[in-house]
Motif scaffolding. Structure first.
Motif, PDB file in Angstrom:
ATOM      1  N   GLY A  18       0.803  -1.203   0.000  1.00  0.00           N
ATOM      2  CA  GLY A  18       0.000   0.000   0.000  1.00  0.00           C
ATOM      3  C   GLY A  18       0.843   1.263   0.000  1.00  0.00           C
ATOM      4  N   MET A  19       0.171   2.388  -0.147  1.00  0.00           N
ATOM      5  CA  MET A  19       0.825   3.691  -0.174  1.00  0.00           C
ATOM      6  C   MET A  19       0.413   4.502   1.049  1.00  0.00           C
ATOM      7  N   PRO A  20       1.245   5.449   1.463  1.00  0.00           N
ATOM      8  CA  PRO A  20       0.910   6.230   2.664  1.00  0.00           C
ATOM      9  C   PRO A  20      -0.157   7.289   2.457  1.00  0.00           C
ATOM     10  N   ALA A  21      -0.505   7.593   1.207  1.00  0.00           N
ATOM     11  CA  ALA A  21      -1.590   8.538   0.934  1.00  0.00           C
ATOM     12  C   ALA A  21      -2.480   7.920  -0.133  1.00  0.00           C
ATOM     13  N   ASN A  22      -3.777   7.857   0.127  1.00  0.00           N
ATOM     14  CA  ASN A  22      -4.679   7.097  -0.733  1.00  0.00           C
ATOM     15  C   ASN A  22      -6.000   7.822  -0.948  1.00  0.00           C
ATOM     16  N   ALA A  23      -6.546   7.655  -2.151  1.00  0.00           N
ATOM     17  CA  ALA A  23      -7.870   8.182  -2.458  1.00  0.00           C
ATOM     18  C   ALA A  23      -8.526   7.274  -3.483  1.00  0.00           C
ATOM     19  N   MET A  24      -9.850   7.142  -3.406  1.00  0.00           N
ATOM     20  CA  MET A  24     -10.602   6.332  -4.359  1.00  0.00           C
ATOM     21  C   MET A  24     -12.032   6.825  -4.421  1.00  0.00           C
ATOM     22  N   PHE A  25     -12.755   6.370  -5.446  1.00  0.00           N
ATOM     23  CA  PHE A  25     -14.186   6.649  -5.489  1.00  0.00           C
ATOM     24  C   PHE A  25     -14.891   5.531  -6.239  1.00  0.00           C
ATOM     25  N   ILE A  26     -16.191   5.400  -5.952  1.00  0.00           N
ATOM     26  CA  ILE A  26     -17.088   4.590  -6.763  1.00  0.00           C
ATOM     27  C   ILE A  26     -18.171   5.527  -7.274  1.00  0.00           C
ATOM     28  N   ARG A  27     -18.972   5.078  -8.238  1.00  0.00           N
ATOM     29  CA  ARG A  27     -19.828   6.040  -8.931  1.00  0.00           C
ATOM     30  C   ARG A  27     -21.186   5.440  -9.280  1.00  0.00           C
ATOM     31  N   GLY A  28     -22.117   6.352  -9.549  1.00  0.00           N
ATOM     32  CA  GLY A  28     -23.421   5.966 -10.035  1.00  0.00           C
ATOM     33  C   GLY A  28     -24.243   5.202  -9.012  1.00  0.00           C
ATOM     34  N   ALA A  29     -25.117   4.334  -9.502  1.00  0.00           N
ATOM     35  CA  ALA A  29     -25.983   3.549  -8.622  1.00  0.00           C
ATOM     36  C   ALA A  29     -25.198   2.602  -7.744  1.00  0.00           C
ATOM     37  N   ASN A  30     -23.941   2.323  -8.110  1.00  0.00           N
ATOM     38  CA  ASN A  30     -23.080   1.471  -7.285  1.00  0.00           C
ATOM     39  C   ASN A  30     -22.870   2.067  -5.896  1.00  0.00           C
ATOM     40  N   THR A  31     -23.000   3.380  -5.782  1.00  0.00           N
ATOM     41  CA  THR A  31     -22.804   4.036  -4.484  1.00  0.00           C
ATOM     42  C   THR A  31     -23.921   3.712  -3.501  1.00  0.00           C
ATOM     43  N   ALA A  32     -25.033   3.158  -3.983  1.00  0.00           N
ATOM     44  CA  ALA A  32     -26.107   2.745  -3.071  1.00  0.00           C
ATOM     45  C   ALA A  32     -25.713   1.525  -2.256  1.00  0.00           C
ATOM     46  N   HIS A  33     -24.609   0.876  -2.620  1.00  0.00           N
ATOM     47  CA  HIS A  33     -24.019  -0.182  -1.799  1.00  0.00           C
ATOM     48  C   HIS A  33     -22.979   0.480  -0.890  1.00  0.00           C
ATOM     49  N   PRO A  34     -23.140   0.448   0.435  1.00  0.00           N
ATOM     50  CA  PRO A  34     -22.198   1.147   1.308  1.00  0.00           C
ATOM     51  C   PRO A  34     -20.734   0.773   1.070  1.00  0.00           C
ATOM     52  N   HIS A  35     -20.479  -0.493   0.711  1.00  0.00           N
ATOM     53  CA  HIS A  35     -19.126  -0.937   0.410  1.00  0.00           C
ATOM     54  C   HIS A  35     -19.049  -1.463  -1.015  1.00  0.00           C
ATOM     55  N   GLY A  36     -19.576  -0.688  -1.948  1.00  0.00           N
ATOM     56  CA  GLY A  36     -19.539  -1.084  -3.345  1.00  0.00           C
ATOM     57  C   GLY A  36     -18.117  -1.234  -3.855  1.00  0.00           C
ATOM     58  N   LEU A  37     -17.890  -2.208  -4.712  1.00  0.00           N
ATOM     59  CA  LEU A  37     -16.573  -2.439  -5.300  1.00  0.00           C
ATOM     60  C   LEU A  37     -16.354  -1.500  -6.488  1.00  0.00           C
ATOM     61  N   HIS A  38     -15.090  -1.372  -6.885  1.00  0.00           N
ATOM     62  CA  HIS A  38     -14.786  -0.619  -8.095  1.00  0.00           C
ATOM     63  C   HIS A  38     -15.478  -1.256  -9.285  1.00  0.00           C
ATOM     64  N   GLN A  39     -15.816  -0.422 -10.275  1.00  0.00           N
ATOM     65  CA  GLN A  39     -16.363  -0.907 -11.536  1.00  0.00           C
ATOM     66  C   GLN A  39     -15.505  -0.393 -12.680  1.00  0.00           C
ATOM     67  N   ALA A  40     -15.408  -1.185 -13.723  1.00  0.00           N
ATOM     68  CA  ALA A  40     -14.727  -0.724 -14.918  1.00  0.00           C
ATOM     69  C   ALA A  40     -15.576   0.336 -15.603  1.00  0.00           C
ATOM     70  N   GLY A  41     -14.937   1.164 -16.418  1.00  0.00           N
ATOM     71  CA  GLY A  41     -15.689   2.149 -17.166  1.00  0.00           C
ATOM     72  C   GLY A  41     -15.352   3.569 -16.773  1.00  0.00           C
ATOM     73  N   ALA A  42     -15.982   4.501 -17.455  1.00  0.00           N
ATOM     74  CA  ALA A  42     -15.637   5.913 -17.331  1.00  0.00           C
ATOM     75  C   ALA A  42     -16.717   6.709 -16.609  1.00  0.00           C
ATOM     76  N   VAL A  43     -16.317   7.832 -16.054  1.00  0.00           N
ATOM     77  CA  VAL A  43     -17.221   8.767 -15.407  1.00  0.00           C
ATOM     78  C   VAL A  43     -18.122   9.408 -16.460  1.00  0.00           C
ATOM     79  N   THR A  44     -19.413   9.546 -16.139  1.00  0.00           N
ATOM     80  CA  THR A  44     -20.363  10.212 -17.027  1.00  0.00           C
ATOM     81  C   THR A  44     -21.005  11.386 -16.304  1.00  0.00           C
ATOM     82  N   GLN A  45     -21.541  12.315 -17.091  1.00  0.00           N
ATOM     83  CA  GLN A  45     -22.221  13.459 -16.485  1.00  0.00           C
ATOM     84  C   GLN A  45     -23.430  12.983 -15.690  1.00  0.00           C
ATOM     85  N   GLY A  46     -23.599  13.560 -14.499  1.00  0.00           N
ATOM     86  CA  GLY A  46     -24.685  13.179 -13.614  1.00  0.00           C
ATOM     87  C   GLY A  46     -24.321  12.099 -12.628  1.00  0.00           C
ATOM     88  N   ASP A  47     -23.128  11.527 -12.744  1.00  0.00           N
ATOM     89  CA  ASP A  47     -22.709  10.484 -11.805  1.00  0.00           C
ATOM     90  C   ASP A  47     -22.612  11.038 -10.391  1.00  0.00           C
TER      91      ASP A  47
END
Length: 404
Positions: free
Chosen positions: A223-252
């Motif tokens: 691991g690294m000493p400084a970390n950031a991540m995000f999940i997007r879209g309807a996947n965020t309705a899962h409190p611990h949603g996993l990463h998804q492949a694909g790109a950010v879209t408007q409205g996400d």
């Protein structure tokens, strides 16, 4: 002339104080010895940070003030480098035996026998944790008498942070905030979720190491000493949603997570963001989430119980927001050397909140098939209330991402 400041880590004097508190607890409980198997607890008491594998590692602390370590041969020089003041080592060749024809825990049994510990023995766990294919007997089976297994003896000490621990967590918050800023600045329509997350983490780590120099002392091999991540879209309705492949879209909708690690101590920062102008539905739930988190800040006061603080937040969500059906988890948890530690802001945790405890405050609202809404902050309990250590902006305007 270059001036080097003190390294960002816990010093030998504080590790000694921690062990002395355990010695005192053993005397009060009438225990002759206490075996520590949990890797984080080993690190907390000794300063020995290592990569846990199938090879058992343990500390033995006695009521008489002795400290012994059970180690595989491959960790001996590593232990001596980090803990030169702890010379009493019980060394085995390898797991499952390395040709010695005996399980490593039998050496621990022999050590306790030599120390005259034939009765009142305690431990955090009744044997080594089953990880990476490890198989082994319970400690009580080897000794032939009951072992008083109790993680609370150490974990209750860990719950209240010292000034040195708090200082490390403040610094960790600074770099968690920085990693989040870099990540937010990289987000745009078409950006890849994984690439932005890892790219921001790497850039923040570069900046962190450049600024801190040799004051930064790594405490892990991954691991690294400084970390950031995000999940997007309807996947965020899962409190611990996993990463998804694909790109950010408007409205996400984006739910983020960022943290620093300094001297082995972590921070926690989470935000809910939107790509492009938010609609009325998003604004409604975002505002409700913000109000629920403020209720959490207000509820965190010394002298109350964790359950009382949680009750305030749940009552607010139910009675003021009418959104109790959108709750999926409790308001928060303590943390420090681990991302989650005892105690928890939960209706069934009646631990008393005390100055020096550090909690996440993160009540979330999760709207199925739409989005999750959660901010999380690192919060220190003070003598009269609480102090937010993660200082990243919370307001919607600052968390609205331009689509281009």
């Amino acid at each position: 002339m270059t001036v080097h400041s003190d390294p960002l880590e816990i010093g030998a004097a504080e590790y000694l104080l921690r062990r002395e508190r355990v010695f005192s607890a053993l005397q009060q409980r009438g225990l002759g010895a206490y075996c520590v198997f949990g890797p984080t607890r080993v690190a907390y008491l000794s300063g020995f940070f290592f990569s846990p594998t199938e090879r058992p590692v343990a500390l033995v602390l006695t009521a008489a003030g002795e400290v012994h370590a059970l180690l595989p041969r491959l960790e001996v020089t590593h232990f001596q480098q980090q803990c030169p003041e702890l010379p009493n080592l019980e060394i085995y060749a390898e797991y499952p035996g390395g040709g010695e024809g005996r399980h490593p825990l039998t050496l621990l049994q022999g050590l306790l026998t030599r120390l005259g510990q034939t009765g009142r023995v305690g431990a955090d766990l009744d044997g080594y944790e089953h990880r990476w294919g490890y198989r082994g007997p319970r400690l009580s089976e080897l000794l032939g008498w009951p072992v008083q297994a109790d993680v609370a003896l150490i974990d209750d000490l860990r719950a209240i942070k010292s000034a040195a621990e708090t200082a490390l967590m403040r610094e960790a918050c600074r770099w968690g905030d920085r990693a989040h800023r870099l990540m937010q600045d990289m987000v745009e329509v078409g950006a890849q979720e994984l690439l932005v997350s890892h790219g921001a983490s790497l850039q923040a780590t570069r900046e962190m190491l450049a600024e801190l120099g040799d004051r930064y002392v790594p405490k892990s091999r991954e691991g690294m000493p400084a970390n950031a991540m995000f999940i997007r879209g309807a996947n965020t309705a899962h409190p611990h949603g996993l990463h998804q492949a694909g790109a950010v879209t408007q409205g996400d909708v984006l739910v983020t997570g960022a943290y620093g690690v300094v001297g082995g101590y972590e921070s926690e920062l989470e935000r809910t963001m939107i790509v492009g102008e938010p609609d009325a539905r998003f604004v409604q739930y975002f505002g409700a989430m913000m109000a629920a988190q403020q209720a959490g800040f207000d509820a965190l006061r010394p002298g109350r119980t964790c359950a009382e603080a949680e009750r305030d937040v749940r009552r607010f969500i139910r009675d003021e927001l009418g959104m109790d059906d959108l709750v999926r988890h409790h308001t928060g948890h303590a943390f420090g050397l681990e991302g989650h530690e005892h105690p928890f802001l939960d209706l069934d945790d009646h631990s008393v909140i005390e100055p020096g405890m550090v909690f996440s405050i993160e009540p979330g609202l999760y709207v199925p098939k739409f989005a999750g809404f959660r901010h999380s902050d690192t919060v220190l309990v003070t003598e009269h209330g609480s102090e937010r250590l993660s200082l990243y902006p919370r307001e919607l305007e600052a968390l609205t991402v331009s689509p281009v």
